[in-house]
Design a protein around this motif. Structure first.
Motif, PDB file in Angstrom:
ATOM      1  N   ARG A 189       4.016  -4.530   5.032  1.00 52.22           N
ATOM      2  CA  ARG A 189       3.827  -3.169   5.574  1.00 52.22           C
ATOM      3  C   ARG A 189       5.043  -2.116   5.356  1.00 52.22           C
ATOM      4  NH1 ARG A 189      -0.717  -1.703   4.562  1.00 52.22           N
ATOM      5  NH2 ARG A 189      -2.141  -2.841   6.210  1.00 52.22           N
ATOM      6  N   GLN A 216       6.034  -1.628   2.009  1.00 52.24           N
ATOM      7  CA  GLN A 216       4.956  -0.761   1.360  1.00 52.24           C
ATOM      8  C   GLN A 216       5.393   0.725   1.849  1.00 52.24           C
ATOM      9  OE1 GLN A 216       1.357  -2.170   2.740  1.00 52.24           O
ATOM     10  NE2 GLN A 216       1.253  -4.006   1.510  1.00 52.24           N
ATOM     11  N   ILE A 217       5.769   0.886   3.191  1.00 50.05           N
ATOM     12  CA  ILE A 217       6.102   2.262   3.437  1.00 50.05           C
ATOM     13  C   ILE A 217       7.417   2.850   2.807  1.00 50.05           C
ATOM     14  CG2 ILE A 217       7.173   3.702   5.223  1.00 50.05           C
ATOM     15  CD1 ILE A 217       5.132   1.867   7.189  1.00 50.05           C
ATOM     16  N   CYS A 240       7.875   5.972   0.601  1.00 47.16           N
ATOM     17  CA  CYS A 240       8.843   7.067   0.917  1.00 47.16           C
ATOM     18  C   CYS A 240       9.647   7.306  -0.333  1.00 47.16           C
ATOM     19  CB  CYS A 240       9.593   6.412   2.104  1.00 47.16           C
ATOM     20  SG  CYS A 240       8.875   6.623   3.650  1.00 47.16           S
ATOM     21  N   PRO A 266       1.530   8.971  -0.268  1.00 45.58           N
ATOM     22  CA  PRO A 266       0.838   8.431   0.804  1.00 45.58           C
ATOM     23  C   PRO A 266      -0.618   8.215   0.971  1.00 45.58           C
ATOM     24  CG  PRO A 266       2.803  10.069   1.229  1.00 45.58           C
ATOM     25  CD  PRO A 266       2.165  10.075  -0.027  1.00 45.58           C
ATOM     26  N   PHE A 312      -2.594   4.723   1.489  1.00 44.41           N
ATOM     27  CA  PHE A 312      -2.814   3.827   2.548  1.00 44.41           C
ATOM     28  C   PHE A 312      -4.327   4.413   3.066  1.00 44.41           C
ATOM     29  CE2 PHE A 312       1.822   4.014   2.957  1.00 44.41           C
ATOM     30  CZ  PHE A 312       1.981   2.468   2.804  1.00 44.41           C
TER      31      PHE A 312
END
Length: 299
Positions: free
Chosen positions: A149, A152-153, A157, A217, A220
Motif C-alpha cells: 500500500r 502504491q501511494i 504521488c 488518486p 483507490f
C-alpha cells in the motif's frame, strides 16, 4: 481512523510479496547494467562537478571517487541478486536499499534528477519490513499489505506531484505551451511526428496529461473489480509515452506492479508443468492397460 488503518494494512498473500520482491531486486541489477550504465561514468567525473542533492548534504555523503563508485556497483550487484532469492530478507533488503540509495545520489547529483525513482525507492525501503515470504504462499500478511500500500501511494504521488510541479512552475499556461513539441523535436519518433502533424492534438494531449495526473488518486476509490483496468490504463499511458518520445519510466513501472496479483505469475511452476507433461527423450510411454475381453454376444 479505524477504516484508514484497515485500508493501509489490508492483508495480501505472502506469495505476492515474494514475487514483488524478486521482481524489484532483479530490476536493481538490470537497472545498473542495462538501463542506467552511465552512472558508473561518474567514477571518472571531477569531484568539483558534484552537487549533492539535499539529502546528500544533510547526511553528509562523501564526494564520489572511483573507489566509491566501483565498490558500490559491485557490492550492490552481488547483494541484490542474493536478495532476489528471498534469503535473509531483512539483512539483504536493508543493504540493497542503502546501497541503491547511495547509487541514486551518485547518479542524480550532477544536474539531472529523474522523478521516476520515487515509488521504486519507497518499495526498496519497505520490503525489508515484511520478513520472509515464499512464492505461492497463500497465507495473508498485514505487514505485506502495508508494504504494498505504501508503494502504491508513492506511485500515485509521483503522478499527482508531477502535475502540481507543472502547474506551480509553468502555471496554467503549461497546458497551452510547446513543451510536447520541444520534446518531440529533441527525442521524438516517427509516430510522434505523425501526431504532431495533426493541428491542436499536442495541446489536447497536454490538457489530458494534467487531468490524468491530477485524477490519478481516484484509483483507490474505484471498485476493486475495475482497479485492474485503471492500472492497465496507466501502463498504456507510459507505452504511448515511450512510443512517442522514448521515455520509459521503468523503475516507476516496476513499482506499479504493487497493484497487481503477482502471486499468480509463477514462471518456474509453469515451466515445470509444461515440460513434465512430455516424457523425457528416450523414456518409454506408460503402458496402456488392455480392455477386458468380452464373451461372444456379451454386452
Amino acid at each position: 481512523m479505524g477504516q484508514v488503518v484497515k485500508w493501509l494494512f489490508e492483508p495480501v498473500p505472502r506469495g505476492r510479496i515474494a514475487a514483488f520482491r524478486t521482481l524489484v531486486y532483479l530490476f536493481v541489477a538490470a537497472d545498473m547494467v542495462v538501463f542506467t550504465p552511465w552512472v558508473r561514468a561518474h567514477a571518472d567525473t571531477p569531484g568539483s562537478l558534484y552537487q549533492p542533492l539535499r539529502i546528500g548534504r544533510l547526511l553528509p555523503l562523501p564526494t564520489p571517487t572511483a573507489l566509491i563508485v566501483h565498490t558500490v556497483f559491485w557490492v550492490l550487484l552481488v547483494v541484490t541478486l542474493l536478495a532476489a532469492t528471498g534469503r535473509a530478507p531483512r539483512l539483504l533488503g536493508w543493504t540493497v536499499f542503502l546501497l541503491y540509495f547511495e547509487w541514486m545520489i551518485i547518479a542524480m547529483s550532477y544536474g539531472k534528477v529523474d522523478h521516476d525513482r520515487f515509488g521504486f525507492l519507497v518499495a526498496l525501503a519497505v520490503l525489508p519490513t515484511v520478513g520472509r515470504a515464499r512464492h505461492g504462499d497463500p497465507e495473508l500478511s498485514e505487514a505485506g499489505g502495508w508494504a504494498l500500500r505504501v508503494t502504491q501511494i508513492a506511485v500515485i504521488c509521483t503522478y499527482f506531484l508531477a502535475s502540481w510541479a507543472k502547474l506551480r512552475i509553468g502555471g496554467p499556461h503549461w497546458m497551452t505551451s510547446s513543451v510536447l513539441a520541444q520534446a518531440i523535436i529533441r527525442r521524438g519518433t516517427p509516430l510522434a511526428d505523425l501526431i504532431a502533424s495533426v493541428p491542436g492534438l499536442l495541446i489536447v494531449s497536454q490538457f489530458g496529461i494534467i487531468m490524468f495526473e491530477l485524477l490519478s488518486p481516484l484509483v483507490f476509490a474505484v471498485p476493486r473489480r475495475l482497479r485492474g483496468w485503471v492500472v492497465a490504463f496507466f501502463y498504456m499511458f507510459h507505452l504511448a509515452t515511450f512510443a512517442t518520445i522514448t521515455i520509459s519510466f521503468m523503475p516507476h513501472l516496476i513499482a506499479m506492479t504493487s497493484f497487481l496479483p503477482l502471486e499468480k505469475v509463477r514462471p518456474i511452476v509453469w515451466a515445470r508443468r509444461r515440460f513434465s507433461s512430455t516424457p523425457p527423450l528416450g523414456e518409454p510411454l506408460a503402458a496402456v492397460p488392455a480392455e477386458p475381453a468380452t464373451s461372444p454376444g456379451g454386452g
